[in-house]
Design a protein around this motif. Structure first.
Motif, PDB file in Angstrom:
ATOM      1  N   THR A   1      38.026  30.016  30.767  1.00 14.67           N
ATOM      2  CA  THR A   1      36.681  30.594  30.789  1.00 14.67           C
ATOM      3  C   THR A   1      35.974  30.262  32.094  1.00 14.67           C
ATOM      4  O   THR A   1      35.899  29.102  32.503  1.00 14.67           O
ATOM      5  N   CYS A   2      35.446  31.273  32.741  1.00 13.19           N
ATOM      6  CA  CYS A   2      34.748  31.088  34.012  1.00 13.19           C
ATOM      7  C   CYS A   2      33.468  30.279  33.792  1.00 13.19           C
ATOM      8  O   CYS A   2      32.643  30.638  32.944  1.00 13.19           O
ATOM      9  N   PRO A   3      33.288  29.194  34.545  1.00 18.82           N
ATOM     10  CA  PRO A   3      32.089  28.359  34.352  1.00 18.82           C
ATOM     11  C   PRO A   3      30.812  29.050  34.839  1.00 18.82           C
ATOM     12  O   PRO A   3      29.707  28.642  34.496  1.00 18.82           O
ATOM     13  N   ARG A   4      30.966  30.101  35.614  1.00 20.34           N
ATOM     14  CA  ARG A   4      29.801  30.757  36.189  1.00 20.34           C
ATOM     15  C   ARG A   4      29.287  31.903  35.309  1.00 20.34           C
ATOM     16  O   ARG A   4      28.093  32.014  35.057  1.00 20.34           O
ATOM     17  N   CYS A   5      30.204  32.751  34.833  1.00 23.74           N
ATOM     18  CA  CYS A   5      29.745  33.933  34.081  1.00 23.74           C
ATOM     19  C   CYS A   5      30.273  33.987  32.653  1.00 23.74           C
ATOM     20  O   CYS A   5      29.845  34.820  31.870  1.00 23.74           O
ATOM     21  N   GLY A   6      31.225  33.134  32.320  1.00 22.45           N
ATOM     22  CA  GLY A   6      31.706  33.093  30.936  1.00 22.45           C
ATOM     23  C   GLY A   6      32.829  34.061  30.614  1.00 22.45           C
ATOM     24  O   GLY A   6      33.362  34.062  29.506  1.00 22.45           O
TER      25      GLY A   6
ATOM     26  N   TYR B   1      40.984  32.610  39.252  1.00 23.97           N
ATOM     27  CA  TYR B   1      40.050  33.477  39.949  1.00 23.97           C
ATOM     28  C   TYR B   1      39.419  34.423  38.929  1.00 23.97           C
ATOM     29  O   TYR B   1      40.115  35.065  38.153  1.00 23.97           O
ATOM     30  N   CYS B   2      38.089  34.461  38.922  1.00 23.47           N
ATOM     31  CA  CYS B   2      37.382  35.343  38.002  1.00 23.47           C
ATOM     32  C   CYS B   2      37.102  36.668  38.699  1.00 23.47           C
ATOM     33  O   CYS B   2      36.409  36.694  39.719  1.00 23.47           O
ATOM     34  N   GLN B   3      37.656  37.732  38.140  1.00 21.12           N
ATOM     35  CA  GLN B   3      37.472  39.042  38.774  1.00 21.12           C
ATOM     36  C   GLN B   3      36.064  39.574  38.553  1.00 21.12           C
ATOM     37  O   GLN B   3      35.598  40.437  39.287  1.00 21.12           O
ATOM     38  N   ASN B   4      35.392  39.052  37.552  1.00 22.35           N
ATOM     39  CA  ASN B   4      34.048  39.516  37.239  1.00 22.35           C
ATOM     40  C   ASN B   4      33.024  39.060  38.282  1.00 22.35           C
ATOM     41  O   ASN B   4      32.264  39.858  38.807  1.00 22.35           O
ATOM     42  N   CYS B   5      33.038  37.748  38.585  1.00 22.21           N
ATOM     43  CA  CYS B   5      32.025  37.243  39.524  1.00 22.21           C
ATOM     44  C   CYS B   5      32.639  36.653  40.794  1.00 22.21           C
ATOM     45  O   CYS B   5      31.944  36.102  41.621  1.00 22.21           O
ATOM     46  N   ARG B   6      33.956  36.755  40.928  1.00 20.87           N
ATOM     47  CA  ARG B   6      34.686  36.301  42.113  1.00 20.87           C
ATOM     48  C   ARG B   6      34.618  34.800  42.340  1.00 20.87           C
ATOM     49  O   ARG B   6      34.733  34.329  43.474  1.00 20.87           O
TER      50      ARG B   6
HETATM   51 ZN   LIG Z   1      33.067  34.559  36.474  1.00 21.33          ZN
END
Ligand SMILES: [Zn+2]
Length: 113
Positions: A88-93, A72-77
């Protein structure tokens, strides 16, 4: 290799529940297995035959429900599946810090007669 220990734990749980329910035989055991555990289902099946010998769970079929590793990416959820330890989050990096599934190793249900 910790499959022997976990297989003994699983067998203990299964036998306890089977006996509590007055089972004559355990037919099938459904196990949730998270990919992050590193547990190899093939070895669990191998040890199962050893640790359940001469019990009512001998010969029971083991069914493994594989649970993928999800972060779970806390930056972009974003929730995303992890492959090869890449967090590494595929959406925001950003690098995700929370693993929300993949550590499971548990008896989900058993079928008895
Ligand atoms: Zn993200």
């Amino acid at each position: 290799m910790h499959e022997l220990g976990v297989t003994e734990s699983i067998a203990g749980i299964v036998l306890r529940h089977a006996e509590m329910n007055g089972a004559r035989r355990v037919i099938k055991v459904n196990i949730k297995l998270g990919e992050l555990t590193g547990i190899v289902d093939h070895y669990v099946s191998f040890y199962w035959d050893l640790v359940t010998r001469d019990t009512i769970a001998q010969g029971a079929e083991l069914n493994f429900d594989k649970v993928p590793v999800v972060a779970y990416c806390q930056n972009c959820r974003e929730e995303f599946r992890i492959q090869e330890y890449d967090l590494t989050c595929p959406r925001c990096g950003e690098v995700a810090s929370d693993i929300i599934s993949g550590r499971e190793f548990m008896v989900e249900s058993i079928e008895i007669e």
